[in-house]
Design a protein around this motif. Structure first.
Motif, PDB file in Angstrom:
ATOM      1  N   LEU A 200       0.811  -1.223   0.000  1.00  0.00           N
ATOM      2  CA  LEU A 200       0.000   0.000   0.000  1.00  0.00           C
ATOM      3  C   LEU A 200       0.844   1.272   0.000  1.00  0.00           C
ATOM      4  O   LEU A 200       0.352   2.347  -0.353  1.00  0.00           O
ATOM      5  N   VAL A 201       2.094   1.154   0.370  1.00  0.00           N
ATOM      6  CA  VAL A 201       2.985   2.320   0.355  1.00  0.00           C
ATOM      7  C   VAL A 201       3.170   2.840  -1.069  1.00  0.00           C
ATOM      8  O   VAL A 201       3.344   4.048  -1.294  1.00  0.00           O
ATOM      9  N   PHE A 202       3.088   1.947  -2.037  1.00  0.00           N
ATOM     10  CA  PHE A 202       3.367   2.335  -3.420  1.00  0.00           C
ATOM     11  C   PHE A 202       2.221   3.096  -4.089  1.00  0.00           C
ATOM     12  O   PHE A 202       2.435   3.868  -5.010  1.00  0.00           O
ATOM     13  N   PHE A 203       0.979   2.868  -3.631  1.00  0.00           N
ATOM     14  CA  PHE A 203      -0.165   3.484  -4.301  1.00  0.00           C
ATOM     15  C   PHE A 203      -0.160   5.013  -4.227  1.00  0.00           C
ATOM     16  O   PHE A 203      -0.431   5.691  -5.230  1.00  0.00           O
ATOM     17  N   PRO A 204       0.101   5.620  -3.054  1.00  0.00           N
ATOM     18  CA  PRO A 204       0.172   7.092  -3.028  1.00  0.00           C
ATOM     19  C   PRO A 204       1.259   7.650  -3.944  1.00  0.00           C
ATOM     20  O   PRO A 204       1.081   8.706  -4.548  1.00  0.00           O
ATOM     21  N   VAL A 205       2.384   6.914  -4.025  1.00  0.00           N
ATOM     22  CA  VAL A 205       3.472   7.364  -4.902  1.00  0.00           C
ATOM     23  C   VAL A 205       3.012   7.370  -6.355  1.00  0.00           C
ATOM     24  O   VAL A 205       3.213   8.351  -7.103  1.00  0.00           O
ATOM     25  N   MET A 206       2.349   6.280  -6.771  1.00  0.00           N
ATOM     26  CA  MET A 206       1.834   6.186  -8.129  1.00  0.00           C
ATOM     27  C   MET A 206       0.804   7.289  -8.400  1.00  0.00           C
ATOM     28  O   MET A 206       0.811   7.940  -9.438  1.00  0.00           O
ATOM     29  N   GLY A 207      -0.107   7.493  -7.448  1.00  0.00           N
ATOM     30  CA  GLY A 207      -1.166   8.493  -7.597  1.00  0.00           C
ATOM     31  C   GLY A 207      -0.611   9.891  -7.737  1.00  0.00           C
ATOM     32  O   GLY A 207      -1.093  10.691  -8.551  1.00  0.00           O
ATOM     33  N   THR A 208       0.409  10.225  -6.954  1.00  0.00           N
ATOM     34  CA  THR A 208       1.010  11.563  -7.008  1.00  0.00           C
ATOM     35  C   THR A 208       1.649  11.833  -8.355  1.00  0.00           C
ATOM     36  O   THR A 208       1.472  12.910  -8.946  1.00  0.00           O
ATOM     37  N   ILE A 209       2.384  10.862  -8.868  1.00  0.00           N
ATOM     38  CA  ILE A 209       3.052  11.037 -10.159  1.00  0.00           C
ATOM     39  C   ILE A 209       2.035  11.210 -11.282  1.00  0.00           C
ATOM     40  O   ILE A 209       2.146  12.110 -12.119  1.00  0.00           O
ATOM     41  N   ILE A 210       1.003  10.350 -11.285  1.00  0.00           N
ATOM     42  CA  ILE A 210       0.006  10.387 -12.360  1.00  0.00           C
ATOM     43  C   ILE A 210      -0.813  11.676 -12.298  1.00  0.00           C
ATOM     44  O   ILE A 210      -1.119  12.288 -13.316  1.00  0.00           O
ATOM     45  N   SER A 211      -1.180  12.106 -11.073  1.00  0.00           N
ATOM     46  CA  SER A 211      -1.999  13.323 -10.941  1.00  0.00           C
ATOM     47  C   SER A 211      -1.239  14.552 -11.428  1.00  0.00           C
ATOM     48  O   SER A 211      -1.826  15.488 -11.968  1.00  0.00           O
ATOM     49  N   GLU A 212       0.077  14.536 -11.257  1.00  0.00           N
ATOM     50  CA  GLU A 212       0.897  15.651 -11.727  1.00  0.00           C
ATOM     51  C   GLU A 212       0.873  15.718 -13.259  1.00  0.00           C
ATOM     52  O   GLU A 212       0.862  16.806 -13.848  1.00  0.00           O
ATOM     53  N   ILE A 213       0.855  14.557 -13.890  1.00  0.00           N
ATOM     54  CA  ILE A 213       0.778  14.517 -15.355  1.00  0.00           C
ATOM     55  C   ILE A 213      -0.592  15.014 -15.828  1.00  0.00           C
ATOM     56  O   ILE A 213      -0.704  15.821 -16.747  1.00  0.00           O
ATOM     57  N   VAL A 214      -1.649  14.535 -15.163  1.00  0.00           N
ATOM     58  CA  VAL A 214      -3.022  14.847 -15.566  1.00  0.00           C
ATOM     59  C   VAL A 214      -3.348  16.320 -15.378  1.00  0.00           C
ATOM     60  O   VAL A 214      -4.112  16.909 -16.147  1.00  0.00           O
ATOM     61  N   LYS A 215      -2.747  16.940 -14.364  1.00  0.00           N
ATOM     62  CA  LYS A 215      -3.043  18.330 -14.029  1.00  0.00           C
ATOM     63  C   LYS A 215      -2.790  19.256 -15.223  1.00  0.00           C
ATOM     64  O   LYS A 215      -3.443  20.286 -15.384  1.00  0.00           O
ATOM     65  N   ARG A 216      -1.845  18.877 -16.072  1.00  0.00           N
ATOM     66  CA  ARG A 216      -1.452  19.725 -17.195  1.00  0.00           C
ATOM     67  C   ARG A 216      -2.334  19.521 -18.440  1.00  0.00           C
ATOM     68  O   ARG A 216      -2.176  20.213 -19.433  1.00  0.00           O
ATOM     69  N   LEU A 217      -3.239  18.536 -18.360  1.00  0.00           N
ATOM     70  CA  LEU A 217      -4.008  18.180 -19.549  1.00  0.00           C
ATOM     71  C   LEU A 217      -5.168  19.124 -19.837  1.00  0.00           C
ATOM     72  O   LEU A 217      -5.518  19.369 -20.989  1.00  0.00           O
ATOM     73  N   LYS A 218      -5.822  19.663 -18.806  1.00  0.00           N
ATOM     74  CA  LYS A 218      -7.074  20.390 -18.994  1.00  0.00           C
ATOM     75  C   LYS A 218      -6.903  21.612 -19.889  1.00  0.00           C
ATOM     76  O   LYS A 218      -7.699  21.861 -20.803  1.00  0.00           O
ATOM     77  N   LYS A 219      -5.849  22.380 -19.658  1.00  0.00           N
ATOM     78  CA  LYS A 219      -5.619  23.582 -20.458  1.00  0.00           C
ATOM     79  C   LYS A 219      -5.414  23.217 -21.924  1.00  0.00           C
ATOM     80  O   LYS A 219      -5.960  23.857 -22.828  1.00  0.00           O
ATOM     81  N   LYS A 220      -4.617  22.174 -22.166  1.00  0.00           N
ATOM     82  CA  LYS A 220      -4.362  21.744 -23.537  1.00  0.00           C
ATOM     83  C   LYS A 220      -5.652  21.237 -24.193  1.00  0.00           C
ATOM     84  O   LYS A 220      -5.883  21.436 -25.383  1.00  0.00           O
ATOM     85  N   ALA A 221      -6.498  20.555 -23.398  1.00  0.00           N
ATOM     86  CA  ALA A 221      -7.761  20.027 -23.930  1.00  0.00           C
ATOM     87  C   ALA A 221      -8.655  21.149 -24.410  1.00  0.00           C
ATOM     88  O   ALA A 221      -9.300  21.058 -25.466  1.00  0.00           O
ATOM     89  N   LEU A 222      -8.716  22.244 -23.655  1.00  0.00           N
ATOM     90  CA  LEU A 222      -9.534  23.395 -24.034  1.00  0.00           C
ATOM     91  C   LEU A 222      -9.015  24.018 -25.332  1.00  0.00           C
ATOM     92  O   LEU A 222      -9.783  24.329 -26.247  1.00  0.00           O
ATOM     93  N   LEU A 223      -7.704  24.195 -25.437  1.00  0.00           N
ATOM     94  CA  LEU A 223      -7.105  24.746 -26.660  1.00  0.00           C
ATOM     95  C   LEU A 223      -7.373  23.836 -27.857  1.00  0.00           C
ATOM     96  O   LEU A 223      -7.628  24.313 -28.963  1.00  0.00           O
ATOM     97  N   SER A 224      -7.350  22.523 -27.612  1.00  0.00           N
ATOM     98  CA  SER A 224      -7.586  21.555 -28.679  1.00  0.00           C
ATOM     99  C   SER A 224      -8.995  21.696 -29.236  1.00  0.00           C
ATOM    100  O   SER A 224      -9.201  21.730 -30.458  1.00  0.00           O
ATOM    101  N   GLN A 225      -9.999  21.792 -28.362  1.00  0.00           N
ATOM    102  CA  GLN A 225     -11.380  21.888 -28.817  1.00  0.00           C
ATOM    103  C   GLN A 225     -11.651  23.219 -29.519  1.00  0.00           C
ATOM    104  O   GLN A 225     -12.397  23.278 -30.491  1.00  0.00           O
ATOM    105  N   GLU A 226     -11.025  24.286 -29.044  1.00  0.00           N
ATOM    106  CA  GLU A 226     -11.200  25.584 -29.711  1.00  0.00           C
ATOM    107  C   GLU A 226     -10.599  25.550 -31.114  1.00  0.00           C
ATOM    108  O   GLU A 226     -11.174  26.084 -32.065  1.00  0.00           O
ATOM    109  N   SER A 227      -9.431  24.925 -31.248  1.00  0.00           N
ATOM    110  CA  SER A 227      -8.790  24.809 -32.555  1.00  0.00           C
ATOM    111  C   SER A 227      -9.636  23.968 -33.502  1.00  0.00           C
ATOM    112  O   SER A 227      -9.804  24.310 -34.681  1.00  0.00           O
ATOM    113  N   LEU A 228     -10.210  22.885 -32.986  1.00  0.00           N
ATOM    114  CA  LEU A 228     -11.072  22.031 -33.801  1.00  0.00           C
ATOM    115  C   LEU A 228     -12.303  22.799 -34.263  1.00  0.00           C
ATOM    116  O   LEU A 228     -12.766  22.642 -35.396  1.00  0.00           O
TER     117      LEU A 228
END
Length: 610
Positions: A200-228
Motif C-alpha cells: 500500500l505504500v506504493f499506491f500514493p506514490v503512483m497516484g502523485t506522479i500520475i496526478s501531476e501529469i493529468v493536471k497539465r491536460l485540462k488547459k491543452k484540452a480546451l485549446l484543442s477543442q477551440e482549434s477544432l
C-alpha cells in the motif's frame, strides 16, 4: 455547481438504473476474482504441497455461512473427492469447467452492466445535446453575428462526444475500478496482511506522479477543442463559398489557412498525447516494480518461514495483485479523459448558460390578429456602441404598403428586424394595435408576419416541405396554390420529381430566381396579415422579377407590407416611401411627392434610370 457536477446532474432522471448496474458490476468483479482464487486450491491439491492432515483441515467446513473461507473449504472438499475418485487428470477437467463457468458468468455480468451503462450514457448525451441545441436555437440573432458557426457546430458534436467519454470514465474512476481494487485488496489482506500492508505504500506514490501529469491536460484540452472548432468553421465557410474561391483563384490561399489551423491543432494534439500517454506506461512501470518487489519480499517470507504464507499462496497473491494494476492503470487513463471532457463541458455550458436577450415577459399579451397600426415612437437602436437607428417616428396603418429605401448601411433592414423582435429597440417604443412589442408573446407576434429576405434561406429537403416549412399538416393543394401565386409552379413541375424534388443544401440545385420564388411561396403559404419583404426581388432576372412582382402586388392587397427595396421601380405605388440615411428617416411621402421634393429620393431615381 462545478462543471463535473453539472454533467452528472443530467443523469439524475436515470438513477433508477444504477442499482442494476452496481449489482451486475459487482458480480462480474467477484466471478473474475474467483477465477484467480481457484488457482491456490488447484496447486495445493494437484501438486500435494501440503500434508494429508493439512488438506483434511482445509477441506473441513462447519455450518453454512456466506464467507470466502466456507466456499473455499467446499471447493477443497470437492477437489479432493474428485482426485481420490477419478484421478488428477479428471480433477483438472473439473477445475477447468469451474473456471470456465466462472469466466462465463463474469463476462455475462460485465456485458449486462455495460449495456445498462450504454443506455444511460446514450440518454444523458441526447439530453445534453438537445439542451444545447434548444437553448442555442432560441438565442437572439446578435449572438450568431458574433460567433463562428463552425465553432458552435463543433461544440454540439466533438465537445459532446468528449463528455460521453467523460461519463464512461467517471463510472470507472468512481465505482467499477475502485470496487475492483477494494475487492481484490480484501482478498490480498486475507491471504497476507503483512505483505499487503507493505504494498500500500506504493499506491500514493503512483497516484502523485500520475496526478501531476493529468493536471497539465485540462488547459491543452480546451485549446484543442477551440482549434477544432475553428477548423470546422473554416470548412463550412470554404464549402459554402466555393464559387467565390474558384472565381478569385483563392484555392492556395484557403489551403494555407487550413494548413495553418490543422498544424496548430496537430501541435496541441501532440502535446496532449505526450502527457496523456505518459500516465499509462508510468503506472505500468511502477506496477511492475511493485510486483518485482513483492516477489523478493514475499519470497523471503516463504523461504524464512516467518509467516503463514506458502509458495502456492504467494503465486496466487502475485497473480491477483497484478490484476489490480489494470484497474489502477484504467483509473489514470480515465482521469485524463475526464480532464478533456471537463474542458469540453465548459464550452458546452457556455452555450447552455447563454441567455436570450429577446424573451417573453411574465404573462405576456397574446394577439391573434392585426387590426389597426404599427407605430414607432422615438425609436433608436445601438449595436455594440454604434448607433444604427436614431429618432425613428413612424406609423404604418393596416393595409398600407410602406417602402424603405436608401444606401447600404442606412438602417433599413435593422428597422424591419425590430418589428418581429429579432432585436429590441434600445430607445423609444414600438407597438402593434397599442400593445408594446415587449409585452406581446413572441410566438403570437411572429405568427402575424411573413418574411422574405434578400438571401433565400432554404433547407436540404423537398420543394413541398420548403414551401410548407413548419406546417406538417399542410395540404398539397394549398402548397401548389402558393407556388402558383409566386409564379413558381411551372418550373417546379419541370423538376425531376416535381414538388417532391430535393433541392440540396441551401437550395443549391436551383437558380437564384427559383430559390427566391420558393421563399416567396413559403411566405404566401403562411398567409400572414403583415409582410416584411427585404429586397425580395433583388435576386431575380427581369422576366422573373416581373412575374414575381405581379404576384407580390396581388398578395399585398389588403395586407400591411413593409418593403425594403433596392430597385426603386418596384415600390413606386407604395402608400408611403421612407428615405433613410445614417439611421434616420430624412424624407417620406409618396413617389410623386418625393420627386417634387427634389431631394435624395429624386437623386436615387435618376441614378437608377441612367
Amino acid at each position: 455547481m462545478s462543471t463535473y457536477g453539472r454533467i452528472i446532474s443530467f443523469a439524475k432522471p436515470y438513477h433508477r438504473y444504477f442499482p442494476q448496474y452496481i449489482v451486475f458490476a459487482l458480480l462480474a468483479i467477484i466471478f473474475s476474482l474467483t477465477n484467480l482464487a481457484l488457482l491456490e486450491p488447484l496447486f495445493t491439491v494437484i501438486f500435494e504441497t501440503k500434508t494429508q492432515e493439512k488438506l483434511a483441515k482445509l477441506a473441513t467446513v462447519g455450518d453454512f455461512e456466506f464467507s470466502g473461507s466456507y466456499f473455499k473449504g467446499l471447493f477443497y472438499q470437492k477437489l479432493i473427492a474428485v482426485r481420490n475418485t477419478y484421478g488428477k487428470s479428471s480433477m483438472l477437467i473439473y477445475v477447468s469447467i469451474v473456471i470456465g463457468t466462472s469466466a462465463l458468468l463474469s463476462n455475462l455480468f460485465t456485458y449486462f452492466s455495460n449495456v445498462i451503462m450504454g443506455y444511460m450514457r446514450a440518454e444523458v448525451i441526447q439530453k445534453i445535446r438537445d439542451k444545447v441545441f434548444h437553448n442555442t436555437s432560441g438565442l437572439h440573432l446578435g449572438f450568431f453575428a458574433g460567433e463562428r458557426k463552425g465553432d458552435i457546430m463543433s461544440r454540439m458534436t466533438n465537445d459532446v462526444q468528449e463528455i460521453e467519454v467523460t461519463l464512461i470514465s467517471s463510472i470507472k474512476v468512481f465505482f467499477r475500478e475502485p470496487a475492483t481494487i477494494i475487492i481484490y485488496l480484501a482478498f490480498l489482506f486475507a491471504t497476507s496482511f503483512k505483505l499487503t500492508l507493505f504494498t500500500l505504500v506504493f499506491f500514493p506514490v503512483m497516484g502523485t506522479i500520475i496526478s501531476e501529469i493529468v493536471k497539465r491536460l485540462k488547459k491543452k484540452a480546451l485549446l484543442s477543442q477551440e482549434s477544432l472548432g475553428r477548423i470546422v468553421n473554416l470548412m463550412d465557410e470554404v464549402f459554402g463559398g466555393m464559387r467565390v474561391i474558384k472565381a478569385f483563384n483563392a484555392k492556395g490561399y484557403v489551403n494555407d489557412l487550413f494548413n495553418k489551423e490543422t498544424n496548430q491543432y496537430k501541435k496541441i494534439s501532440m502535446s496532449m498525447s505526450r502527457k496523456n500517454e505518459l500516465a499509462s506506461p508510468v503506472s505500468q512501470f511502477l506496477g511492475i516494480i511493485v510486483v518485482a518487489t513483492l516477489l523478493v519480499v514475499g519470497g523471503n517470507l516463504v523461504l524464512s518461514n516467518e509467516s503463514d504464507l506458502e509458495a502456492e499462496q504467494l503465486l496466487t497473491y502475485i497473480i491477483v495483485f497484478s490484476q489490480i494494476l489494470n484497474p489502477a492503470k484504467s483509473i489514470s487513463q480515465s482521469v485524463s479523459n475526464i480532464q478533456r471532457g471537463l474542458a469540453s463541458a465548459e464550452r458546452i455550458f457556455k452555450l447552455i448558460d447563454e441567455k436570450a436577450k429577446i424573451e417573453n415577459k411574465t404573462n405576456p399579451v397574446i394577439i391573434d390578429q392585426f387590426s389597426q397600426h404599427i407605430e414607432f415612437k422615438q425609436v433608436g437602436f445601438t449595436y455594440e456602441k454604434e448607433p444604427v437607428l436614431q429618432n425613428i417616428n413612424l406609423k404604418v396603418n393596416k393595409g398600407e404598403t410602406v417602402a424603405l429605401v436608401g444606401s447600404s448601411g442606412a438602417g433599413k433592414s435593422t428597422l424591419a428586424d425590430l418589428i418581429p423582435r429579432f432585436y429590441d429597440a434600445t430607445e423609444g417604443s414600438i407597438s402593434i394595435d397599442g400593445h408594446e412589442l415587449r409585452d406581446i408573446e413572441i410566438k403570437s407576434l411572429r405568427h402575424l408576419m411573413g418574411i422574405v429576405t434578400q438571401e433565400s434561406i432554404l433547407f436540404n429537403d423537398t420543394v413541398a416541405k420548403n414551401i410548407a416549412f413548419a406546417m406538417p399538416d399542410a395540404k398539397e393543394e394549398d402548397i401548389v396554390q402558393a407556388a402558383k401565386i409566386a409564379n413558381a409552379h411551372n418550373f417546379i413541375m419541370e423538376l425531376e420529381h416535381g414538388y417532391q424534388t430535393n433541392i440540396g443544401e441551401r437550395g443549391g440545385k436551383l437558380s437564384g430566381g427559383q430559390r427566391q420564388r420558393i421563399s416567396i411561396a413559403r411566405a404566401i403559404m403562411k398567409n400572414p396579415p403583415i409582410l416584411i419583404l427585404d429586397e425580395a426581388t433583388s435576386a431575380l432576372d427581369t422576366e422573373s422579377e416581373k412575374l414575381v412582382q405581379e404576384a407580390l402586388s396581388n398578395l399585398m392587397k389588403n395586407r400591411t407590407s413593409v418593403v425594403i427595396a433596392h430597385r426603386l421601380s418596384t415600390i413606386q405605388h407604395a402608400d408611403k416611401i421612407l428615405v433613410m440615411e445614417k439611421g434616420r428617416i430624412v424624407e417620406q411621402g409618396t413617389h410623386q411627392e418625393l420627386l417634387k421634393l427634389g431631394g435624395i429620393y429624386h437623386k436615387l431615381i435618376n441614378m437608377q434610370s441612367v
